[in-house]
Design a protein around this motif. Structure first.
Motif, PDB file in Angstrom:
ATOM      1  N   ARG A   1     -13.059  56.176 -22.850  1.00 32.36           N
ATOM      2  CA  ARG A   1     -12.386  55.105 -22.484  1.00 32.36           C
ATOM      3  C   ARG A   1     -10.924  55.576 -21.806  1.00 32.36           C
ATOM      4  N   LEU A   2     -10.335  56.318 -22.445  1.00 36.65           N
ATOM      5  CA  LEU A   2      -8.995  56.778 -21.747  1.00 36.65           C
ATOM      6  C   LEU A   2      -9.075  57.079 -20.496  1.00 36.65           C
ATOM      7  N   THR A   3     -10.197  57.911 -19.976  1.00 38.45           N
ATOM      8  CA  THR A   3     -10.652  58.128 -18.722  1.00 38.45           C
ATOM      9  C   THR A   3     -10.716  57.052 -17.891  1.00 38.45           C
ATOM     10  N   GLN A   4     -11.744  56.058 -18.381  1.00 40.21           N
ATOM     11  CA  GLN A   4     -11.753  54.698 -17.581  1.00 40.21           C
ATOM     12  C   GLN A   4     -10.532  54.137 -17.277  1.00 40.21           C
ATOM     13  N   ARG A   5      -9.666  54.107 -18.408  1.00 38.56           N
ATOM     14  CA  ARG A   5      -8.467  53.526 -18.008  1.00 38.56           C
ATOM     15  C   ARG A   5      -7.392  54.273 -17.077  1.00 38.56           C
ATOM     16  N   LEU A   6      -7.502  55.628 -17.030  1.00 39.50           N
ATOM     17  CA  LEU A   6      -6.932  56.468 -15.969  1.00 39.50           C
ATOM     18  C   LEU A   6      -7.369  56.172 -14.611  1.00 39.50           C
ATOM     19  N   ILE A   7      -8.840  55.941 -14.465  1.00 37.68           N
ATOM     20  CA  ILE A   7      -9.407  55.680 -13.295  1.00 37.68           C
ATOM     21  C   ILE A   7      -8.992  54.519 -12.804  1.00 37.68           C
ATOM     22  N   ALA A   8      -8.969  53.451 -13.527  1.00 36.50           N
ATOM     23  CA  ALA A   8      -8.365  51.935 -13.380  1.00 36.50           C
ATOM     24  C   ALA A   8      -6.850  52.123 -12.906  1.00 36.50           C
ATOM     25  N   ALA A   9      -6.060  52.854 -13.699  1.00 35.22           N
ATOM     26  CA  ALA A   9      -4.658  52.845 -13.284  1.00 35.22           C
ATOM     27  C   ALA A   9      -4.428  53.535 -11.933  1.00 35.22           C
ATOM     28  N   VAL A  10      -5.249  54.481 -11.661  1.00 33.64           N
ATOM     29  CA  VAL A  10      -5.204  55.212 -10.509  1.00 33.64           C
ATOM     30  C   VAL A  10      -5.870  54.467  -8.928  1.00 33.64           C
ATOM     31  N   SER A  11      -6.922  54.092  -9.271  1.00 36.45           N
ATOM     32  CA  SER A  11      -7.635  53.634  -8.151  1.00 36.45           C
ATOM     33  C   SER A  11      -7.831  51.945  -8.097  1.00 36.45           C
ATOM     34  N   ALA A  12      -7.677  51.388  -9.087  1.00 39.72           N
ATOM     35  CA  ALA A  12      -7.859  49.792  -8.914  1.00 39.72           C
ATOM     36  C   ALA A  12      -6.865  49.236  -8.105  1.00 39.72           C
ATOM     37  N   PRO A  13      -7.316  48.623  -7.274  1.00 39.15           N
ATOM     38  CA  PRO A  13      -6.224  47.899  -6.223  1.00 39.15           C
ATOM     39  C   PRO A  13      -5.402  46.659  -7.039  1.00 39.15           C
ATOM     40  N   THR A  14      -4.101  46.773  -6.792  1.00 40.48           N
ATOM     41  CA  THR A  14      -3.165  45.827  -7.536  1.00 40.48           C
ATOM     42  C   THR A  14      -2.449  45.221  -6.162  1.00 40.48           C
ATOM     43  N   ALA A  15      -1.285  44.354  -6.436  1.00 41.13           N
ATOM     44  CA  ALA A  15      -0.619  43.984  -5.135  1.00 41.13           C
ATOM     45  C   ALA A  15      -0.015  45.022  -4.305  1.00 41.13           C
ATOM     46  N   GLU A  16       0.020  46.078  -4.885  1.00 39.06           N
ATOM     47  CA  GLU A  16       0.549  47.056  -4.152  1.00 39.06           C
ATOM     48  C   GLU A  16      -0.162  48.324  -3.646  1.00 39.06           C
ATOM     49  N   GLY A  17      -1.502  48.078  -3.893  1.00 45.32           N
ATOM     50  CA  GLY A  17      -2.574  48.740  -3.113  1.00 45.32           C
ATOM     51  C   GLY A  17      -3.290  49.635  -4.299  1.00 45.32           C
ATOM     52  N   VAL A  18      -3.801  50.643  -3.869  1.00 47.33           N
ATOM     53  CA  VAL A  18      -4.247  51.891  -4.963  1.00 47.33           C
ATOM     54  C   VAL A  18      -3.331  53.053  -4.856  1.00 47.33           C
ATOM     55  N   LEU A  19      -3.402  53.685  -5.669  1.00 49.96           N
ATOM     56  CA  LEU A  19      -2.642  55.005  -5.927  1.00 49.96           C
ATOM     57  C   LEU A  19      -3.540  55.946  -5.118  1.00 49.96           C
ATOM     58  N   TYR A  20      -4.641  56.159  -5.492  1.00 47.26           N
ATOM     59  CA  TYR A  20      -5.449  57.228  -4.987  1.00 47.26           C
ATOM     60  C   TYR A  20      -6.938  56.606  -5.240  1.00 47.26           C
ATOM     61  N   GLU A  21      -7.725  57.136  -4.088  1.00 52.76           N
ATOM     62  CA  GLU A  21      -9.351  56.888  -4.511  1.00 52.76           C
ATOM     63  C   GLU A  21      -9.664  58.009  -5.077  1.00 52.76           C
ATOM     64  N   LEU A  22     -10.279  57.783  -6.139  1.00 48.66           N
ATOM     65  CA  LEU A  22     -10.640  58.963  -7.214  1.00 48.66           C
ATOM     66  C   LEU A  22     -12.248  59.269  -6.967  1.00 48.66           C
ATOM     67  N   ASP A  23     -12.526  60.331  -7.077  1.00 48.51           N
ATOM     68  CA  ASP A  23     -13.900  61.139  -6.795  1.00 48.51           C
ATOM     69  C   ASP A  23     -14.235  62.020  -8.242  1.00 48.51           C
ATOM     70  N   LEU A  24     -15.043  61.366  -9.026  1.00 52.23           N
ATOM     71  CA  LEU A  24     -15.432  62.196 -10.186  1.00 52.23           C
ATOM     72  C   LEU A  24     -16.498  62.925 -10.349  1.00 52.23           C
ATOM     73  N   ARG A  25     -17.414  62.983  -8.970  1.00 52.47           N
ATOM     74  CA  ARG A  25     -18.684  63.609  -9.001  1.00 52.47           C
ATOM     75  C   ARG A  25     -18.731  65.052  -9.250  1.00 52.47           C
ATOM     76  N   LEU A  26     -17.597  65.635  -9.177  1.00 49.64           N
ATOM     77  CA  LEU A  26     -17.713  67.196  -9.356  1.00 49.64           C
ATOM     78  C   LEU A  26     -17.887  67.497 -10.801  1.00 49.64           C
ATOM     79  N   ARG A  27     -17.607  66.617 -11.901  1.00 49.06           N
ATOM     80  CA  ARG A  27     -17.753  66.866 -13.119  1.00 49.06           C
ATOM     81  C   ARG A  27     -19.158  67.342 -13.719  1.00 49.06           C
ATOM     82  N   PRO A  28     -19.540  67.977 -14.639  1.00 48.20           N
ATOM     83  CA  PRO A  28     -20.942  68.434 -15.364  1.00 48.20           C
ATOM     84  C   PRO A  28     -21.701  66.988 -14.950  1.00 48.20           C
TER      85      PRO A  28
END
Length: 985
Positions: free
Chosen positions: A753-780
Motif C-alpha cells: 500500500r505504501l508503494t501504491q501511495r507513492l505511485i499515486a503521489a508521483v504519477s497521479a495528475p493534479t491541478a499541477e500535472g504529474v511529477l513523473y510518469e512511472l514504470d515499474l515493469r522491471l521489478r521481479p
C-alpha cells in the motif's frame, strides 16, 4: 651534481625553451615533489646525469617540471616516456629538436622495408614525442602563435609522410607509376587539402584534422584513369587508418573528411572536375567560407594549389556580398542568439563555440574577408590574426577592435590548448568543478581560479561586444520597419508589405492575430495599460520573430502563449526593458515547440528566466537540492508538498532545458541534471508519503525502504520527456507481524500500500500535472508481481530466475532514495549479482537475439530514430551491458553507458573501438537531449524547425544539415559493425 653546477640558462630553462620558464604553482606541493622523485629515479636508471641534476635541484626549471607533471597527466606520461629527450635538450634547443623530429617523420615513409604496421608505429611514436615537447614548451611560456604553428607543422609532416608511404606502396604493387619514387607526391594525382585550423596553420593541441581528398585522373602516375577514383578511395581509407586508428602506441591525428562536397553521397576521394563543377553550380556560402582556409598539404601539392587557384573566382567575389554574409551567418545563428544573455558561466564554458569564444573571432574575420576579399587580395590570408591586422590597416575595423581581438584570440587559444593538454582530450569545455578550473588556471600561470575567471570573463565580454557590433552594423540586420498599422478590420497594404519584408509569409493571418491582441481578446491584453505596453513592444516582437526561419509558426506559438497568460503588463514591461528575455522567448518559439507548449500551458515557468544568473549557474545536484529545500520550506500537508514538488520539477526541467538550448550545458550534463532532479523530488515524495502513511498505519519493526532507479534514471541519462523506471525494495524484522499504528497492516500489505501511495503521489495528475510518469515493469515478475519487493525475494529472483535481459537492465540500476543502510546493502547485492560467473556465449547469443527481435517488431522510423536504428543508442547500451555482465569493464562499477564504454577492458575492445563507441554515444546523447527537449514527437529531417537544425549544427560545429546526416550515417554503420564484432548476430 646539482643545478648550481650547471650554467644559469639550464637552471632557468632558457637553454631548453629559448626563454626562462613560466612560474607555475602546484595544486599539491607534495604531489609535485613525488613526480620529481619518480623522474629522478628514471634519470638515474638511464644514466641521464644533467637531467638528474636539474630534477634534484631547486631552480625554476626543477619547479616547473614537477608542477607540470603534477597538473597534467599527459605531460607526466610524456616525461616518463621520453626522459632521454629531456636530456637531449641540454645539447639541442627545443625548436631545433622539433625540426629534427619533423625530418625523421618525413624520412619514415622512404625507409627501406617499411610496411603499413611499421609506418603506423613510427608515426605514432614520433608524433607523441613532438606533441609532448610542443605542450611542454607551451606550458613553459611559449606563446600560443608559435605553439599552433608547431602543431600544424607536426600534422603536415605526419599527413605528408603517410601519403608518401601509401603512394610508394601503390607504386610497388603496380597500381601507380610514380614519375619520381624518391619524391612520391608530384604527378601522383592524389591531392590532399587541409581545411579549418590545419589549413590556416592554427591547429590546437588535441585537434582532429579536416581534409578534402581529390583525384586528378589525368596525372602521369595513373595508368588507368577510369580506375583512378576507386584506387584513391582505397588509399584514402588506408590513410585514415594509418592516421587515426588507436593502437598500443596511441594515434597520430583524428581525421575528418566531412567537409568534402556533398559528403553523404560522394566518394572519399573526388575527381577534381567533379569538385569544380559542384562548387561552381551547387556550392554553398558556408563552403566558400571554408575554402578561405584551404591549403594543399600532401600528395600532388602543386596540383592542389592549381585547383585552389581555379576556385578563386568562386571564393572571392568582386562585389560587396552582404547577401552571402547573411547566408553564412545563418549557419552560426546560435552564436548570435547567445548575445547578451546575462553573465557568462566560467565553469563548463565552451571557449571555442560558446559566447565570446574563438569561433566568434574567426567568424568575425571570415565575414569581413568574404565582403572585401574579392577586391582586396591582401585580405585573403588564411590566418586569423594576420587578417585582423590587415583589416585594421585597410580601415575595415578599428585599431581598438584589432588590438582587443588579437589579444583575446591568443589568450583563448592558450586556454583551449591547456584544457586539452591536461589529458590529451579533444574538448573545448572548461571543467565544471572548481578543482578542475583551478588546475587550468595554474597551468596558465594564474595564482588561482578567481584571477583566471575574471580574466576570462573580461575576454569573453570583449569578444562578444565586437562580434555583436559587427552584425548590428551589417546592412542586412538594420531594417527600417515601415508601416505597422493594426487598427480597423481591413489589412493595411503597406503593413502587409512591411510584414513580408520582415520575413512573414501568411501576412494577412499575422495582421488578424495582432489585431486580436490590440482588441483585448485575451486576459493578458484586457487592461488599457497592458495593450499600450504591447503596442510599444510589437515592432520589436515582429522584427525578432521575423529573423527566425519560420516566422509565422513562431509568432503563432507566441500568440498561443499569450492566450493562456492570466495577466500581461508585467511580462510586456519586462520584454520591453530586457532584450535578453525577448531573444530567449523568440528562440523557444522558433526552435523548441515542446518548450513552447510547456510555457503555454504553465506560464509561471517563464518566471525562472528572470533570474540574471540562470545561464551562469550550473544545475548541479547541490544547487537543485538547495532550491528544492527552500521551495518546500513552508509546506505542511501532503497535498501541498506534492503540488509544490510538481511546480518545482516542472520549472527546473524547463530551466535545465533552457540552459541546454542556449548552450550553457551539453547533452550529458543535461542528462545528469534531469536525473538529479528526479532523484531529489522522488526522495522528497517518498519522505512525505511515508510520514503521512506512518501517521495512520504506524511503522513495521525494523522496516526499511530503498528505491532502485533503473533505465535512463539509473544511468543518469534522463531526457526532458523521459518517464522513470523504479523498483521499490523493503526489509523488516522477521519477527514483526504487523505495523504499530491505529490501523495496523501486515508487512507485505503495508509496503504494497505504501508503494501504491507513492505511485499515486508521483504519477497521479493534479491541478499541477504529474511529477513523473512511472514504470515499474522491471521489478521481479513484472506487472504480474507485487508492486513492492522484499529484499530477499529480489536477491533470490535475480540469482536464480532472472532472464538475461533482466540482468542487462540491472547493469544500470542505482539506488536513488530510501534508507541509507538498505540502499548500501542493495548496491552491494547488485554488484554481487552482476559479478556472477556467466557463459559468454549464452549472454551474447541472448543479447543478439533480443536486439534482432526489437529490430523485427519495432523497426526505426528513419535514420534519426537514434534509439532503434541499427548502430544507434540501443546497440551501444547492449554492448555496455554485456561488457558489465562478462566482467569486461575496468575500475569501479559504473551505471552510465558512456562511463562503461570508456572503461571497456582491452581484452573486450581495442582502444580504437573504445574511442569510436564513446564518440558515437556522445554524438547520440547530444542530439537526443536537444531533440527530446524541443520536439514532442520523432524528428522528421524534412520538417525540422530550422532554428532547431541550427542549434544541432552549432553543437557539432558543422556547417550544413546534410553534413550532420552523413556523419550520423557513418557513425551508425561503424557502431553496428562493432556490435556485430563484439556481440555477434
Amino acid at each position: 651534481m646539482n643545478t648550481e653546477s650547471l650554467p644559469p640558462e639550464f637552471a632557468n630553462g632558457t637553454a631548453w625553451f629559448g626563454t626562462p620558464v613560466r612560474a607555475l604553482q602546484p595544486m599539491d606541493a607534495a604531489k609535485a615533489q613525488e613526480e620529481l622523485t619518480t623522474l629522478t629515479e628514471l634519470a638515474e636508471e638511464k644514466g641521464l646525469s644533467r637531467l638528474r641534476s636539474v630534477l634534484t635541484g631547486s631552480g625554476d626549471l626543477t619547479t616547473f617540471l614537477g608542477t607540470a607533471a603534477s597538473l597534467s597527466s599527459y605531460m607526466r606520461d610524456g616525461m616518463q616516456m621520453f626522459p632521454e629527450t629531456l636530456e637531449a635538450l641540454f645539447d639541442t634547443p627545443l625548436e631545433t629538436y622539433l625540426n629534427s623530429l619533423f625530418d625523421q617523420i618525413a624520412a619514415a615513409a622512404l625507409a627501406e622495408g617499411v610496411v603499413e604496421a611499421s609506418i603506423m608505429k613510427v608515426l605514432r611514436r614520433l608524433k607523441r614525442e613532438a606533441h609532448f615537447l610542443i605542450g611542454l614548451g607551451n606550458l613553459a611560456g611559449t606563446d600560443a602563435e608559435t605553439t599552433v604553428h608547431r602543431l600544424s607543422k607536426l600534422a603536415d609532416a605526419c599527413v605528408r609522410s603517410a601519403v608518401n608511404f601509401l603512394l610508394l606502396d601503390a607504386h610497388r604493387q603496380g597500381k601507380l607509376k610514380l614519375p619520381d619514387p624518391a619524391n612520391p607526391g608530384p604527378g601522383s594525382g592524389w591531392i590532399v587539402l587541409a581545411m579549418g585550423k590545419l589549413g590556416a596553420s592554427e591547429l590546437n593541441y588535441s585537434s582532429d584534422i579536416d581534409l578534402i581528398v581529390l583525384v586528378d585522373p589525368t596525372a602521369p602516375a595513373i595508368p588507368e584513369p577510369y580506375e583512378a577514383v576507386e584506387t584513391f578511395v582505397r588509399l584514402t581509407r588506408r590513410l585514415i587508418r594509418v592516421l587515426q586508428d588507436r593502437t598500443e602506441d596511441g594515434y597520430v591525428f583524428r581525421t575528418d573528411l566531412r567537409l568534402r562536397p556533398d559528403p553523404g553521397s560522394t566518394p572519399l576521394a573526388l575527381p577534381i572536375n567533379a569538385a569544380l563543377h559542384y562548387y561552381e553550380s551547387r556550392g554553398q556560402n558556408w563552403e566558400r567560407a571554408a575554402m578561405i582556409k584551404a591549403r594543399s598539404v600532401a600528395g600532388d601539392i602543386a596540383a592542389g594549389e592549381a585547383f585552389l587557384r581555379e576556385l578563386q573566382p568562386y571564393v572571392w567575389r568582386k562585389y560587396l556580398d552582404y547577401a552571402a554574409i547573411a547566408d553564412v551567418h545563418s549557419i552560426k545563428r546560435q552564436i548570435h542568439a547567445h548575445k547578451g544573455h546575462g553573465e557568462v558561466a566560467v565553469l563548463g564554458h565552451n571557449v571555442k563555440l560558446g559566447r565570446g569564444g574563438i569561433r566568434e573571432i574567426e567568424f568575425f574575420v571570415q565575414t569581413q574577408q568574404l565582403i572585401a576579399g574579392g577586391r582586396f587580395p591582401e585580405l585573403r590570408d588564411r590566418e586569423t590574426v594576420t587578417n585582423l591586422r590587415r583589416l585594421s590597416a585597410r580601415g575595415w575595423i578599428t585599431p581598438d577592435a584589432e588590438r582587443d581581438l588579437v589579444e583575446s584570440y591568443w589568450f583563448l587559444r592558450d586556454v583551449e590548448n591547456v584544457i586539452q593538454m591536461v589529458a590529451d582530450e579533444q574538448t573545448h569545455i572548461l571543467p565544471s568543478d572548481k578543482e578542475g578550473l583551478r588546475r587550468i588556471a595554474l597551468l596558465l600561470g594564474f595564482p588561482g581560479e578567481d584571477a583566471f575567471a575574471e580574466r576570462l570573463r573580461t575576454t569573453l565580454r570583449t569578444v562578444e561586444q565586437h562580434y555583436a557590433a559587427l552584425f548590428e552594423a551589417a546592412p542586412q540586420l538594420s531594417r527600417h520597419l515601415g508601416n505597422l498599422v493594426f487598427t480597423g478590420d481591413v489589412d493595411d497594404p503597406d503593413t502587409l508589405e512591411t510584414l513580408h519584408g520582415l520575413g512573414f509569409q501568411r501576412v494577412s493571418d499575422i495582421c488578424r492575430v495582432i489585431r486580436g491582441w490590440h482588441f483585448g481578446r485575451y486576459k493578458a491584453t484586457q487592461s488599457a495599460e497592458a495593450r499600450e505596453r504591447l503596442t510599444e513592444l510589437t515592432p520589436a516582437l515582429l522584427e525578432a520573430f521575423g529573423q527566425t526561419q519560420r516566422a509565422d509558426e513562431a509568432l503563432m506559438r507566441f500568440d498561443e502563449f499569450l492566450s493562456g497568460l492570466p495577466a500581461g503588463i508585467q511580462l510586456f514591461s519586462l520584454l520591453q526593458s530586457n532584450p535578453r528575455l525577448l531573444r530567449m522567448l523568440v528562440m523557444i518559439m522558433g526552435a523548441a515547440p515542446r518548450l513552447a507548449g510547456i510555457i503555454t500551458k504553465r506560464p509561471h515557468v517563464f518566471d525562472g528566466l528572470l533570474d540574471p544568473a540562470l545561464l551562469s549557474e550550473l544545475p548541479s545536484r547541490e544547487y537543485l537540492a538547495q532550491r528544492l529545500a527552500d521551495f518546500l520550506g513552508g509546506a505542511r500537508l501532503l497535498e501541498e508538498t506534492l503540488d509544490r514538488l510538481r511546480i518545482f520539477a516542472a520549472e527546473q526541467r524547463f530551466l535545465i532545458g533552457i540552459r541546454l538550448l542556449a548552450g550553457s550545458i551539453d547533452g550529458p550534463r543535461a542528462g545528469r541534471a534531469f536525473s538529479d532532479l528526479a532523484d531529489l523530488t522522488i526522495q522528497s515524495a517518498l519522505n512525505a508519503v511515508q510520514q503521512e502513511f506512518e501517521r495512520i498505519h504506524g511503522r513495521v519493526t525494523g522496516g526499511r525502504v530503498a528505491i532502485l532507479g533503473m533505465g535512463k534514471l539509473g544511468s543518469r541519462e534522463l531526457t526532458a520527456g523521459s518517464d522513470v523506471d523504479l523498483i521499490l525494495l523493503y526489509d523488516y524484522d522477521p519477527q514483526a507481524e504487523q505495523s504499530d499504528g491505529e490501523k495496523p497492516l501486515a508487512p507485505s500489505q503495508y509496503y504494497g500500500r505504501l508503494t501504491q501511495r507513492l505511485i499515486a503521489a508521483v504519477s497521479a495528475p493534479t491541478a499541477e500535472g504529474v511529477l513523473y510518469e512511472l514504470d515499474l515493469r522491471l521489478r521481479p515478475s513484472g506487472n504480474k508481481g507485487p508492486v513492492a519487493t522484499h529484499i530477499e525475494s529480489f536477491r533470490k529472483y535475480q540469482n536464480t530466475e532472472a532472464w538475461t535481459w533482466e540482468h542487462m537492465a540491472l547493469t544500470r540500476a542505482r539506488t536513488i532514495a530510501g534508507d541509507e543502510g538498505l540502499c548500501a546493502e542493495v548496491e552491494e547485492d547488485v554488484k554481487s549479482i552482476l559479478g556472477s560467473e556467466r557463459s559468454a556465449e549464452k549472454i551474447k547469443h541472448d543479447a543478439a537475439e533480443m536486439r534482432q527481435l526489437v529490430l523485427n517488431e519495432k523497426p526505426p522510423r528513419n535514420a534519426w530514430d537514434l534509439k532503434l536504428v541499427p548502430g544507434g543508442l540501443m546497440d551501444l547500451e547492449f554492448i555496455a551491458q554485456i561488457a558489465v555482465l562478462l566482467g569486461q569493464v575496468d575500475g569501479p562499477r559504473h551505471t552510465g553507458t558512456h562511463d562503461i564504454l570508456q572503461h571497456l577492458s582491452g581484452t573486450f575492445a581495442d582502444p580504437q573501438i573504445v574511442v569510436e563507441l564513446t564518440d558515437a554515444h556522445r554524438l547520440y546523447t547530444e542530439i537526443d537531449q536537444v531533440v527530446r527537449l524541443c520536439l514532442t514527437g520523432p524528428l522528421d529531417p524534412k520538417d525540422i524547425p530550422p532554428e532547431l537544425a541550427d542549434t544541432l549544427l552549432g553543437r557539432f560545429d558543422l556547417p550544413e544539415f546534410d553534413v550532420l546526416e552523413a556523419h550520423l550515417q557513418e557513425t551508425s554503420e561503424r557502431v553496428r559493425a562493432h556490435f556485430d564484432r563484439l556481440i555477434g548476430t
